[in-house]
Design a protein around this motif. Structure first.
Motif, PDB file in Angstrom:
ATOM      1  N   VAL A  59      11.640  12.056 -10.617  1.00  0.00           N
ATOM      2  CA  VAL A  59      11.330  10.911  -9.766  1.00  0.00           C
ATOM      3  C   VAL A  59      10.415   9.985 -10.562  1.00  0.00           C
ATOM      4  O   VAL A  59       9.410  10.419 -11.112  1.00  0.00           O
ATOM      5  N   ALA A  60      10.793   8.703 -10.633  1.00  0.00           N
ATOM      6  CA  ALA A  60       9.998   7.709 -11.357  1.00  0.00           C
ATOM      7  C   ALA A  60       9.491   6.664 -10.377  1.00  0.00           C
ATOM      8  O   ALA A  60      10.258   6.108  -9.592  1.00  0.00           O
ATOM      9  N   ILE A  61       8.189   6.427 -10.407  1.00  0.00           N
ATOM     10  CA  ILE A  61       7.558   5.451  -9.529  1.00  0.00           C
ATOM     11  C   ILE A  61       6.915   4.367 -10.382  1.00  0.00           C
ATOM     12  O   ILE A  61       6.236   4.655 -11.363  1.00  0.00           O
ATOM     13  N   LYS A  62       7.134   3.116  -9.997  1.00  0.00           N
ATOM     14  CA  LYS A  62       6.468   2.000 -10.661  1.00  0.00           C
ATOM     15  C   LYS A  62       5.894   1.087  -9.596  1.00  0.00           C
ATOM     16  O   LYS A  62       6.580   0.681  -8.663  1.00  0.00           O
ATOM     17  N   TYR A  63       4.615   0.785  -9.734  1.00  0.00           N
ATOM     18  CA  TYR A  63       3.943  -0.086  -8.772  1.00  0.00           C
ATOM     19  C   TYR A  63       3.233  -1.209  -9.521  1.00  0.00           C
ATOM     20  O   TYR A  63       2.608  -0.982 -10.555  1.00  0.00           O
ATOM     21  N   ASN A  88       4.799  -0.573   5.182  1.00  0.00           N
ATOM     22  CA  ASN A  88       5.306  -1.954   5.137  1.00  0.00           C
ATOM     23  C   ASN A  88       4.939  -2.673   3.840  1.00  0.00           C
ATOM     24  O   ASN A  88       4.532  -3.837   3.838  1.00  0.00           O
ATOM     25  N   VAL A  89       5.084  -1.964   2.729  1.00  0.00           N
ATOM     26  CA  VAL A  89       4.776  -2.552   1.437  1.00  0.00           C
ATOM     27  C   VAL A  89       5.931  -3.432   0.969  1.00  0.00           C
ATOM     28  O   VAL A  89       7.097  -3.073   1.103  1.00  0.00           O
ATOM     29  N   ASP A  90       5.589  -4.603   0.443  1.00  0.00           N
ATOM     30  CA  ASP A  90       6.577  -5.522  -0.089  1.00  0.00           C
ATOM     31  C   ASP A  90       7.430  -4.802  -1.140  1.00  0.00           C
ATOM     32  O   ASP A  90       6.905  -4.249  -2.111  1.00  0.00           O
ATOM     33  N   LYS A  91       8.736  -4.836  -0.960  1.00  0.00           N
ATOM     34  CA  LYS A  91       9.626  -4.117  -1.868  1.00  0.00           C
ATOM     35  C   LYS A  91       9.594  -4.672  -3.290  1.00  0.00           C
ATOM     36  O   LYS A  91      10.047  -4.005  -4.229  1.00  0.00           O
ATOM     37  N   ASN A  92       9.087  -5.898  -3.432  1.00  0.00           N
ATOM     38  CA  ASN A  92       8.985  -6.476  -4.775  1.00  0.00           C
ATOM     39  C   ASN A  92       7.845  -5.867  -5.584  1.00  0.00           C
ATOM     40  O   ASN A  92       7.761  -6.076  -6.792  1.00  0.00           O
ATOM     41  N   LYS A 139      10.501  11.406   0.312  1.00  0.00           N
ATOM     42  CA  LYS A 139       9.133  11.366   0.816  1.00  0.00           C
ATOM     43  C   LYS A 139       8.375  10.176   0.227  1.00  0.00           C
ATOM     44  O   LYS A 139       7.612   9.504   0.918  1.00  0.00           O
ATOM     45  N   THR A 140       8.609   9.923  -1.068  1.00  0.00           N
ATOM     46  CA  THR A 140       7.922   8.811  -1.714  1.00  0.00           C
ATOM     47  C   THR A 140       8.364   7.482  -1.130  1.00  0.00           C
ATOM     48  O   THR A 140       7.551   6.586  -0.880  1.00  0.00           O
ATOM     49  N   LEU A 141       9.673   7.336  -0.886  1.00  0.00           N
ATOM     50  CA  LEU A 141      10.175   6.108  -0.270  1.00  0.00           C
ATOM     51  C   LEU A 141       9.531   5.859   1.082  1.00  0.00           C
ATOM     52  O   LEU A 141       9.166   4.725   1.428  1.00  0.00           O
ATOM     53  N   LYS A 142       9.378   6.928   1.859  1.00  0.00           N
ATOM     54  CA  LYS A 142       8.790   6.788   3.191  1.00  0.00           C
ATOM     55  C   LYS A 142       7.344   6.321   3.123  1.00  0.00           C
ATOM     56  O   LYS A 142       6.876   5.603   4.010  1.00  0.00           O
ATOM     57  N   ILE A 143       6.622   6.724   2.073  1.00  0.00           N
ATOM     58  CA  ILE A 143       5.238   6.285   1.918  1.00  0.00           C
ATOM     59  C   ILE A 143       5.171   4.760   1.861  1.00  0.00           C
ATOM     60  O   ILE A 143       4.370   4.123   2.547  1.00  0.00           O
ATOM     61  N   PHE A 144       6.055   4.166   1.050  1.00  0.00           N
ATOM     62  CA  PHE A 144       6.064   2.716   0.931  1.00  0.00           C
ATOM     63  C   PHE A 144       6.579   2.054   2.209  1.00  0.00           C
ATOM     64  O   PHE A 144       6.004   1.074   2.691  1.00  0.00           O
ATOM     65  N   GLU A 145       7.662   2.594   2.748  1.00  0.00           N
ATOM     66  CA  GLU A 145       8.279   1.989   3.920  1.00  0.00           C
ATOM     67  C   GLU A 145       7.371   2.059   5.144  1.00  0.00           C
ATOM     68  O   GLU A 145       7.250   1.084   5.895  1.00  0.00           O
ATOM     69  N   ASN A 146       6.713   3.198   5.341  1.00  0.00           N
ATOM     70  CA  ASN A 146       5.847   3.360   6.511  1.00  0.00           C
ATOM     71  C   ASN A 146       4.620   2.467   6.461  1.00  0.00           C
ATOM     72  O   ASN A 146       4.026   2.153   7.492  1.00  0.00           O
TER      73      ASN A 146
END
Length: 219
Positions: A75-79, A60-64, A51-58
């Motif tokens: 689950v570890a998230i870093k932004y 269109n956030v730069d993967k960098n 679900k978290t991956l989809k938030i970024f992908e949907n």
């Protein structure tokens, strides 16, 4: 990008469950630009990783700019985001506004004041949107790295140039205070060069005068 970041942060907090903790890292660079980093860790329940991956992908956030990992049931998230100045950060960052309403900022010729005094949104059941809040965020650690000379800070921990505050959901409020000079005490290379050139000219002139004097005396 700022609107997308707001959507991302809100969506991530909607997913958070009890047991979540995080780090909010702010780095003020020598050129006064600002690096912002958000790190969150929470239990991997109900397929939160996907679900978290989809938030970024949907969005269109730069993967960098982000990284999402799962390890040992967590689950570890870093932004990461970068701003051109402190003013740019205060105006355009959406992350810190998930905890506080505002950062008070004052700049004079001699120093800069950064000051937060507010009731925490994570303990007030503050609704980002209907049906979501930050009350399940148990703890977040705020780390500010600042290379400039500190005049005053109420940081709970100081380690070299990094100042730390720990915010817990049961805290009534949290004050974050930092006053610092915005001129670095660097070695004055230009002044040394100028003084060295002046000294060299004086020495050469002195030698020439001495040589001329001796020559006249020998005649």
């Amino acid at each position: 990008m700022n609107n997308k970041l707001k959507i991302i942060v809100i969506s991530i907090f909607i997913l958070l469950l009890t047991g979540c903790s995080g780090n909010y890292n702010l780095t003020i660079n020598k050129d006064m630009s600002v690096n912002e980093e958000l790190e969150l860790s929470f239990d991997n329940n109900k397929d939160l990783y996907n679900k978290t991956l989809k938030i970024f992908e949907n969005n269109n956030v730069d993967k960098n700019k982000y990284d999402v990992n799962i390890s040992n049931g967590k689950v570890a998230i870093k932004y990461n985001e970068k701003f051109n100045s402190i003013e740019d950060y205060i105006l355009n960052s959406k992350v810190y506004k998930q905890l506080f309403n505002e950062i008070q900022y004052n700049k004079t010729k001699s120093y800069i004041d950064l000051y937060v005094s507010d009731e925490l949104k994570l303990k007030n059941n503050y609704n980002l949107i209907s049906g979501s809040n930050l009350q399940d965020l148990d703890m977040i650690q705020v780390n500010i790295t600042n290379p400039y000379k500190m005049i005053y800070t109420n940081a709970e921990i100081e380690n070299n140039n990094t100042y730390t505050w720990t915010i817990k959901k049961n805290d009534q409020n949290k004050e974050i205070q930092m006053q610092f000079k915005h001129l670095l005490n660097e070695f004055p290379y230009r002044l040394v060069i100028v003084l060295s050139v002046i000294a060299l000219v004086v020495i050469i002139s002195g030698i020439n005068i001495l040589l001329k004097t001796r020559k006249r005396q020998s005649i």
